[in-house]
Design an enzyme around this catalytic site. Structure first.
Site, mmCIF file in Angstrom:
data_model
loop_
_atom_site.group_PDB
_atom_site.id
_atom_site.type_symbol
_atom_site.label_atom_id
_atom_site.label_comp_id
_atom_site.label_asym_id
_atom_site.label_seq_id
_atom_site.Cartn_x
_atom_site.Cartn_y
_atom_site.Cartn_z
ATOM 1 N N CYS A 94 -15.239 -19.455 -26.594
ATOM 2 C CA CYS A 94 -14.195 -19.353 -27.623
ATOM 3 C C CYS A 94 -14.694 -18.556 -28.829
ATOM 4 C CB CYS A 94 -13.714 -20.740 -28.060
ATOM 5 S SG CYS A 94 -15.053 -21.809 -28.656
ATOM 6 N N HIS A 104 -15.083 -25.746 -31.849
ATOM 7 C CA HIS A 104 -14.225 -24.788 -31.166
ATOM 8 C C HIS A 104 -13.836 -23.689 -32.153
ATOM 9 C CE1 HIS A 104 -11.393 -23.388 -28.213
ATOM 10 N NE2 HIS A 104 -10.324 -23.670 -28.937
#
Length: 370
Positions: A32, A312
């Protein structure tokens, strides 16, 4: 993408130009950090256009060796040529090349998006410089020898001539120049030293703004006691004042917020969840010329999570006056007001862990002197 995909497709069809594409990127296990930065760079339109142009020209060169630049150009070309407006693409070739070239990104551990962006831009510059050097060498070896005259060749470079650094299209987009000014408090002589940058890393404080962070970045620091400055004119250590100013603002201003701080007594890094307001329109007033350089925000890489070693990354991008949210494969439209939810937390402990980490601003044409 299912129902959400068709809903987004309809919204995009109504409000966005025909040629624009909005594709999510598949996650290959904690990639990510890579996907979020790639989305920000894709919606950096001048960078994207030059990359696509590079790829179109490179396709004519059969001996072009695969590298991070060709893989990135191939990915951006794939996105731009899709028949549908939205969908999902796997950036597999690019990620494989990244891992092959740099062992830092080889593991499935959580990586730092800013570290990746830095590595990528510097790697692209290295590749372009090598290609330019190789092309120049080929041109020199294929050209006829210089015509001989009584005093030697007609064209000769003077000894000690300074070689101008190559300015690539990556430099033209992202590079700015800082000047570090040190003023001796005894003789008032100012010593200036220039350095280039692709992004500005700013220290942050609770309940602050990008404007105040930039002012702190350029604030005057006094050098005294053990930190005295050696003044060449005085030929001795002297008290001095030092400050950093922006000599040449870049076309694309990338601001990295230092959200991860090393805490000595804990012997580890801690995430600073501070609320730092980043405006949609920004004026850089701390330039050498004291002229305001005006910028518009077009992308934000957001860190989601409470610590530096896990979490994330997602990204927000502005395209044709609309904001979109990219979370790996998922893409959705958001209201402009939603950008404010990523400023950070006003309290130290908060359930909100989504914080702006890397900001991308494009210089407005009216304010540009170049």
């Amino acid at each position: 993408m299912g129902a959400n995909g068709s809903k987004l497709e309809k919204a995009l069809g109504d409000q966005f130009p025909e040629g624009e594409r909005y594709f999510g990127l598949e996650n290959f296990g904690n990639t990510c950090y890579c996907n979020s930065v790639l989305q920000a760079l894709y919606f950096c339109v001048p960078f994207r256009e030059q990359l696509l142009e590079y790829y179109a020209n490179a396709k004519n060169l059969t001996d072009t060796e695969e590298n991070l630049l060709t893989c990135l150009a191939d990915l951006f070309t794939q996105i731009s040529l899709q028949k549908k407006k939205t969908g999902v693409l796997p950036p597999k070739r690019f990620v494989q090349r990244l891992k092959k070239q740099n062992e830092i990104f080889r593991s499935y551990m959580h990586q730092d998006a800013h570290e990746f962006l830095n590595y990528l831009l510097n790697e692209l510059v290295d590749i372009l410089e090598k290609e330019s050097h190789a092309a120049k060498t080929d041109a020199e070896t294929s050209s006829p020898p210089p015509e001989k005259v009584a005093n030697g060749p007609k064209t000769i470079q003077a000894n000690g001539a300074k070689k101008e650094p190559l300015v690539t299209w990556v430099h033209k987009n992202f590079q700015g120049i800082l000047t570090n000014e040190t003023r001796c408090l005894r003789c008032e002589t100012v010593t200036a030293r220039d350095e280039t940058f692709f992004d500005l890393s700013l220290d942050i404080e609770q309940n602050s703004s990008i404007t105040s962070c930039l002012k702190n970045f350029s604030s005057t620091e006094t050098l005294n006691a053990e930190d005295k400055f050696f003044c060449d004119k005085c030929c001795s250590l002297q008290e001095a004042q030092k400050r950093m100013k922006i000599k040449k603002p870049p076309h694309i201003l990338v601001i990295h917020l230092k959200r991860f701080k090393y805490i000595e007594h804990l012997s580890r890094y801690k995430k600073l969840t501070y609320r730092v307001v980043f405006p949609l329109e920004l004026k850089l007033s701390n330039t050498v010329e004291d002229l305001d350089a005006e910028y518009s925000l077009f992308a934000v890489v957001v860190h989601v999570g409470s610590g530096p070693n896990h979490g994330h990354y997602v990204s927000l991008v502005k395209s044709h006056n609309h904001w979109l949210f990219f979370d790996d494969e998922a893409v959705e439209m958001i209201d402009e007001s939603a950008v404010q939810t990523f400023f950070g937390s006003a309290q130290e402990y908060s359930s909100n862990t989504d914080h702006g980490y890397i900001l991308f601003y494009e210089r407005l044409a009216a304010a540009s002197t170049s």
